[in-house]
Enzyme design. Structure first.
Site, mmCIF file in Angstrom:
data_model
loop_
_atom_site.group_PDB
_atom_site.id
_atom_site.type_symbol
_atom_site.label_atom_id
_atom_site.label_comp_id
_atom_site.label_asym_id
_atom_site.label_seq_id
_atom_site.Cartn_x
_atom_site.Cartn_y
_atom_site.Cartn_z
ATOM 1 N N ASP A 63 36.614 37.327 35.250
ATOM 2 C CA ASP A 63 35.860 38.479 35.762
ATOM 3 C C ASP A 63 35.280 39.319 34.625
ATOM 4 O O ASP A 63 35.460 40.550 34.581
ATOM 5 C CB ASP A 63 36.751 39.357 36.636
ATOM 6 C CG ASP A 63 37.538 38.551 37.660
ATOM 7 O OD1 ASP A 63 36.953 37.643 38.263
ATOM 8 O OD2 ASP A 63 38.740 38.829 37.846
ATOM 9 N N GLU A 228 31.886 39.169 46.635
ATOM 10 C CA GLU A 228 32.772 40.143 45.973
ATOM 11 C C GLU A 228 32.200 40.445 44.594
ATOM 12 O O GLU A 228 31.062 40.104 44.288
ATOM 13 C CB GLU A 228 34.190 39.574 45.866
ATOM 14 C CG GLU A 228 34.243 38.227 45.148
ATOM 15 C CD GLU A 228 35.599 37.565 45.210
ATOM 16 O OE1 GLU A 228 36.540 38.169 45.745
ATOM 17 O OE2 GLU A 228 35.727 36.435 44.712
#
Length: 554
Positions: A63, A228
């Site tokens: 991420d 997301e």
């Protein structure tokens, strides 16, 4: 830690909340340059001829998010339950990176994370710059959205502020837009009961508190399930949301755009695996170079090795980004393996995140993290010493090492590598039940260690299968040692990170011990390698292990 600080010459102008900032009209921040350029023996992206290969980092920096500040790039990534958390990496060319800091020393709430909280903690952070300060926001799926900030990314970061309390609120990203300040985020279905939705809230100008309930701006259930990780940008009148969808290992990169921040948003898939071997290319950061070129840094899930980082060119076509290269003519980019470097008019030294460690001054290097919030009781770290002393901390009633916070670990640096360490186990009061060793940690784990049992020193290989379910450790093989010092080695081989353990009494001739062990990843993170020193619950307190060095090599 030795020679870890970094010169930072920073002057900045913010542009529409974007992730690139130019050197104009602001004061510099300086820190003395003491960083040596570490170059890995097992993986480097920079080929030394003006080109690089992907992944740029073959390590679990999941991420990722990146900004540019003048000529400097700063990256952070998820750190989950490991501490210190929120690593800060620095680069001048987006290819060569070094670790310079962590934004949080201990996870909050501290008492919760004093015990390893696997798969919890720091999820999907974002780094931004506003009003002469660096900000990092992240979502803790159990507590809400936190923020930390600083004027110097290599210095001390302020204590975390809870910006938005709630369960399942994850993957936040701020945008300062004139008089308004926004925060976009996603949802974790495991806590919130919903997912595949993106929501925008308003914040106060300082970015320290959400001030409304929020509005949903995108529903991915029909075509983009598990959308997301949104990143919110503004460019030439458009609001852009860069968001991964389709799942970590198999998904794609989606981009949304609208002239109104609350939509309606148009949508376009801009990066997919296509014909390449790079699965699930998505979730990362758009960043520009000083000459105006755009790049996209994203991860690829490689199972036990974690989520490794790739760098792709980004071109704007009809106000839509195209990442990588459209190999089949369907209008969607695919990842490229080998490219020209981002900066060709300047030569920057080849460097990689730190791996090997001499433990000078009794301290560990910046690459290490504990399995839970650290305690000053776990290690000595006395100036002037040339080894790292780890005390044999009691396992208490733990059945194995899965919930032991005092494991000192780092990321796997490549598919194939060898790591070696020298350790001396110092026993006080002739106490049985003390062990120190070289560890490959995950949901199942294995180690080679030195132990003191019934008046003698032993080297042994230990395996714990299914450690998450309180399984007991199994001694595969043990051999008696003539003294309390031993060299331990672990060779790791692809494609599935199979570990081969060996030991040596003199550092030259190594003997295989035990059996091959196929490493397993942790929950949401890669397997991790490192060292430890523990005591059985029934043993008397005392004893310690001195690790001379930790070497990562081919």
């Amino acid at each position: 830690m030795r020679n870890k600080s970094l010169f930072l010459g920073i002057s900045i102008l913010i542009i529409n909340g974007c992730s690139s900032i130019d050197k104009k009209n602001s004061a510099p921040v300086h820190q003395e340059n003491k960083t040596e350029h570490y170059v890995s023996e097992v993986w480097k992206s920079d080929q030394g001829d003006g080109t690089f290969i992907n992944p740029i980092l073959h390590a679990d920096y999941s991420d990722p998010d990146v900004i540019r500040v003048g000529d400097d790039y700063y990256m952070t990534a998820s750190s989950f339950n490991c501490a210190p958390g929120l690593p800060i990496l620095h680069s001048n060319d987006l290819v060569n990176w070094t670790i310079i800091n962590y934004a949080i020393n201990k996870l909050v709430p501290e008492k919760v994370f004093d015990v390893p909280q696997h798969s919890k903690g720091v999820w999907a952070p974002v780094i931004r710059y506003h009003n002469n300060e660096f900000y990092i926001y992240w979502g803790d799926p159990d507590f809400g959205v936190y923020m930390v900030k600083t004027k110097n990314p290599a210095g001390v970061w302020e204590a975390p502020v809870l910006v938005l309390e709630g369960k399942g609120i994850i993957d936040p990203c701020p945008l300062w837009d004139g008089e308004n300040t926004y925060l976009i985020h996603g949802w974790a279905g495991s806590r919130a009961g919903i997912n595949s939705m993106l929501t925008i809230n308003k914040m106060n100008q300082e970015g320290t508190k959400v001030i409304d309930e929020g509005k949903h701006v995108f529903d991915g259930h029909d075509k983009h399930h598990t959308v997301e990780g949104p990143k919110l940008y503004k460019k030439e009148g458009y609001y852009y949301i860069f968001a991964p969808a389709g799942g970590v290992a198999t998904g794609w990169q989606l981009v949304l755009r609208s002239k109104n921040i609350y939509g309606p948003y148009e949508e376009k898939i801009v990066l997919e695996q296509g014909s390449t071997a790079i699965n699930g290319p998505h979730q990362g950061a758009w960043v520009t170079t000083p000459n105006g070129d755009s790049w996209f840094l994203h991860f690829q899930d490689k199972g036990v090795y974690g989520r490794v980082l790739h760098l792709q060119p980004l071109n704007w076509v009809n106000d839509w980004p195209l990442m990588g290269k459209d190999l089949d003519g369907n209008g969607i980019g695919e990842p490229i393996f080998s490219l020209k470097k981002t900066i060709v008019d300047k030569q920057y030294p080849i460097q990689t995140p730190q791996e090997s460690d001499d433990f000078n001054d009794g301290k560990m290097g910046i690459q290490w993290q504990w399995y839970g919030n650290p305690s000053v009781k776990w290690s000595a770290q006395i100036p002037g010493t040339d080894y790292l002393r780890l005390f044999c901390m009691s396992k208490k009633e733990l059945p194995n090492l899965w919930d032991a916070p005092n494991l000192l670990l780092q990321k796997l640096p490549a598919e194939n590598f060898t790591t070696t360490t020298k350790v001396k186990l110092n026993i006080e009061w002739e106490t049985t039940g003390k062990t120190a060793g070289l560890l490959m940690m995950g949901q199942s784990y294995a180690y080679a260690g030195i132990s003191f049992e019934e008046g003698s020193f032993w080297v042994k290989q230990v395996v714990c299968n299914d450690a998450t379910n309180s399984s007991k450790e199994k001694v595969v093989e043990k051999k008696k040692l003539p003294k309390n010092e031993v060299f331990l080695r672990m060779e790791v081989k692809s494609p599935d990170a199979t570990c081969y353990f060996s030991y040596s009494e003199d550092g030259n001739k190594f003997q295989i011990i035990g059996e091959p062990f196929k490493a397993q990843k942790d929950l949401w993170i890669s397997a991790k390698m490192g060292i430890f020193s523990v005591s059985e619950a029934t043993a008397r307190m005392g004893s310690y292990a001195d690790f001379d060095w930790f070497k990562v090599s081919k």
